[in-house]
Design an enzyme around this catalytic site. Structure first.
Site, PDB file in Angstrom:
ATOM      1  N   GLY A 186      20.162 -40.149  26.120  1.00 45.57           N
ATOM      2  CA  GLY A 186      20.707 -39.978  24.779  1.00 45.57           C
ATOM      3  C   GLY A 186      19.669 -39.828  23.688  1.00 45.57           C
ATOM      4  O   GLY A 186      18.714 -40.572  23.644  1.00 45.57           O
ATOM      5  N   SER A 187      19.866 -38.876  22.795  1.00 44.55           N
ATOM      6  CA  SER A 187      18.956 -38.704  21.671  1.00 44.55           C
ATOM      7  C   SER A 187      19.403 -37.532  20.825  1.00 44.55           C
ATOM      8  O   SER A 187      20.587 -37.281  20.690  1.00 44.55           O
ATOM      9  CB  SER A 187      17.531 -38.507  22.161  1.00 44.55           C
ATOM     10  OG  SER A 187      16.653 -38.630  21.075  1.00 44.55           O
ATOM     11  N   ARG A 188      18.407 -36.787  20.296  1.00 47.05           N
ATOM     12  CA  ARG A 188      18.755 -35.653  19.455  1.00 47.05           C
ATOM     13  C   ARG A 188      17.638 -34.623  19.471  1.00 47.05           C
ATOM     14  O   ARG A 188      16.478 -34.936  19.772  1.00 47.05           O
ATOM     15  CB  ARG A 188      19.082 -36.164  18.064  1.00 47.05           C
ATOM     16  CG  ARG A 188      18.298 -35.667  16.926  1.00 47.05           C
ATOM     17  CD  ARG A 188      18.739 -36.352  15.648  1.00 47.05           C
ATOM     18  NE  ARG A 188      18.033 -35.790  14.516  1.00 47.05           N
ATOM     19  CZ  ARG A 188      18.059 -36.299  13.303  1.00 47.05           C
ATOM     20  NH1 ARG A 188      18.755 -37.381  13.066  1.00 47.05           N
ATOM     21  NH2 ARG A 188      17.394 -35.734  12.326  1.00 47.05           N
TER      22      ARG A 188
END
EC number: 4.1.1.65
Length: 218
Positions: A186-188
């Site tokens: 998970g991140s961006r």
């Protein structure tokens, strides 16, 4: 669908750990079948989640010299003009894609061209939507030049992510939609485009890496 190579060690370690836990309960707590089956069910669900996280689905990719294709799966959370301070040091149009743990986490080159910059930065693990995550979190910045245009792509670690993988080095010639890297758990991903670029996505829109057109270059 296949499993990404970045998941081999994690999946193997998870399997061994869960097997040891379930084996210990089976042999050392034989009089608790409810406990055994409960732990086994939770273990199976966790193992399937880990496998799904590293999935690599087969897709028909979108291609085009003037197209900026989504580098990641996720949800568009930012579309705004801002000052990019690491490389361009001027105003750029920022488009950010938030990747939840349920998304495919391979990252792809949004355009073809020459890698002008590939730079890793150690940092914090603020939640991915925090305003300072772009400049203070662990991150990896890549700039790809394509004729008169240069696109900056920044992989940003989030509260769960603890490792960013990037395969590019300055001077490499890369092809649109080939793998740029991988962010675990998970991140961006931020994309910085020239001001005035026509953006083809909207806030809260769900995009697919290698398929959704983010913008068209002039």
């Amino acid at each position: 669908m296949t499993i990404h190579r970045e998941g081999t060690a994690t999946i193997t370690l998870t399997f061994i750990l869960l097997a040891l836990i379930n084996g210990a309960i089976y042999y050392f707590v034989p009089g608790s079948p409810v406990l055994f089956w409960t732990v086994l069910g939770i273990s199976a669900a966790l193992f399937l989640f880990i496998i799904s996280f590293f999935r690599l689905p087969k897709r028909e990719h979108t291609e085009g010299e003037q197209l900026v294709v989504a580098p990641a799966d996720g949800r568009v959370v930012v579309i705004e003009e801002t000052v990019e301070t690491e490389y361009f040091k001027d105003k750029r149009l920022q488009v950010s894609i938030f990747m939840s743990p349920a998304n495919v986490h391979v990252n792809r080159n949004p355009i073809s061209g020459e890698v002008k910059l590939s730079q890793y930065h150690a940092g914090k693990y603020l939640v991915a939507w925090h305003p300072k995550s772009s400049t203070e979190n662990e991150r990896h910045t890549v700039v790809i030049g394509n004729g008169a245009n240069e696109i900056l792509v920044r992989q940003i670690a989030g509260a769960l992510a603890r490792r960013i993988v990037n395969y590019l080095k300055a001077g490499m010639q890369v092809k649109q939609n080939d793998e740029m890297g991988f962010i675990k758990f998970g991140s961006r991903v931020d994309i910085y485009l020239p001001v005035g670029t026509k953006v083809d996505v909207q806030l809260e829109q769900t995009v697919r890496g290698g398929q959704t057109v983010i913008a068209k270059l002039g």
